[in-house]
Design a protein around this motif. Structure first.
Motif, short mmCIF file in Angstrom:
data_model
loop_
_atom_site.label_atom_id
_atom_site.label_comp_id
_atom_site.label_asym_id
_atom_site.label_seq_id
_atom_site.Cartn_x
_atom_site.Cartn_y
_atom_site.Cartn_z
N GLU A 38 0.83 -1.21 0.00
CA GLU A 38 0.00 0.00 0.00
C GLU A 38 0.86 1.26 0.00
O GLU A 38 0.56 2.22 -0.72
CB GLU A 38 -0.96 -0.01 1.19
CG GLU A 38 -2.07 -1.02 1.03
CD GLU A 38 -3.09 -1.02 2.16
OE1 GLU A 38 -4.20 -1.51 1.91
OE2 GLU A 38 -2.78 -0.53 3.27
N GLU A 41 2.54 1.58 -3.52
CA GLU A 41 1.58 1.85 -4.59
C GLU A 41 0.76 3.12 -4.35
O GLU A 41 0.10 3.60 -5.27
CB GLU A 41 0.63 0.65 -4.75
CG GLU A 41 1.31 -0.60 -5.24
CD GLU A 41 1.87 -0.47 -6.65
OE1 GLU A 41 1.12 -0.03 -7.55
OE2 GLU A 41 3.06 -0.80 -6.84
N ARG A 43 -1.95 3.39 -2.62
CA ARG A 43 -3.39 3.11 -2.60
C ARG A 43 -3.64 1.80 -1.86
O ARG A 43 -2.75 0.99 -1.67
CB ARG A 43 -3.97 3.05 -4.00
CG ARG A 43 -3.29 2.07 -4.92
CD ARG A 43 -3.69 2.27 -6.37
NE ARG A 43 -2.86 1.44 -7.22
CZ ARG A 43 -3.29 0.81 -8.27
NH1 ARG A 43 -4.56 0.90 -8.64
NH2 ARG A 43 -2.48 0.08 -9.00
N ALA A 44 -4.89 1.64 -1.45
CA ALA A 44 -5.29 0.46 -0.69
C ALA A 44 -5.28 -0.79 -1.58
O ALA A 44 -5.49 -0.70 -2.79
CB ALA A 44 -6.69 0.66 -0.12
N ASP A 47 -8.26 -1.25 -3.61
CA ASP A 47 -8.27 -0.43 -4.82
C ASP A 47 -7.44 -1.06 -5.93
O ASP A 47 -7.80 -0.99 -7.11
CB ASP A 47 -7.77 0.99 -4.54
CG ASP A 47 -8.72 1.79 -3.68
OD1 ASP A 47 -9.93 1.44 -3.61
OD2 ASP A 47 -8.26 2.76 -3.04
N ASP A 51 -9.12 -1.84 -9.39
CA ASP A 51 -8.65 -1.12 -10.57
C ASP A 51 -7.85 -1.98 -11.55
O ASP A 51 -7.98 -1.83 -12.76
CB ASP A 51 -7.78 0.09 -10.17
CG ASP A 51 -8.55 1.12 -9.36
OD1 ASP A 51 -9.80 1.10 -9.37
OD2 ASP A 51 -7.88 1.94 -8.69
#
Length: 181
Positions: A38, A41, A43-44, A47, A51
């Motif tokens: 996380e 990147e 982001r979670a 996600d 995505d």
């Protein structure tokens, strides 16, 4: 200590909680593969799954684990599905790997079937969790040098059992006794 003590298990087994406490008791650092992913990147994980899909997440996960296994000498908690990658299993060979086992009912209770756990969302999360346990249990056992049951136990109790299984001659967590709990 040579290399990390790696903690594996399904969602809700307590990898992060037990891993942090184990590191504290051993006087070493703690890393969590999911947190590392996380952070890298931005982001979670949920996600990344939404995505980019699971295959992309698994590639990122495998690269992250490969790097961390060479950089980190403390306790390292892997994500629940990390052991599915053949490359990760190869990299775990010869290392101390603690498998935190959890029964289905307890695992479901602990995870709360959270949407933060992308593989547990869907039409029937309980059935998904059962399938996940059935598929992964043999793989966790394949890589483990130590299996500890976590059902109805506190993190302190679990950590005490892991520490008890350290080789009494060396006190080195990388020399854990190969046993099943």
């Amino acid at each position: 200590m040579q290399g990390p003590v790696v903690v594996v298990g399904p969602p809700g087994s307590g990898k992060s909680t037990v891993g942090r406490l184990l590191a504290e008791r051993l006087g070493v650092g703690f890393r969590d593969a999911d947190a590392d992913i996380e952070a890298a990147e931005g982001r979670a994980i949920s996600d990344i799954f939404a995505d980019d899909g699971e295959p992309v997440f698994r590639e990122i996960e495998e690269r992250t684990i490969a790097r961390t296994l060479t950089e980190h000498d403390g306790v390292y908690a892997l994500g629940g599905g990390a052991v599915l990658a053949e490359g990760t299993r190869r990299r775990l060979a010869g290392r101390t790997v603690v498998f935190l086992s959890v029964g289905m009912a307890e695992g479901v209770r602990r995870t709360g079937l959270s949407s933060a756990r992308p593989l547990l969302t869907g039409v029937n999360p309980r059935a998904t969790y059962k399938t996940l346990l059935d598929e992964r249990l043999p793989v966790y056992r394949e890589v483990a040098t130590c299996e500890v049951d976590t059902d109805d136990r506190t993190p302190d109790d679990i950590v005490a059992e892991v520490i008890e299984r350290l080789d009494p001659d060396s006190g080195d967590p990388t020399n854990m006794v190969r046993s099943r709990g």
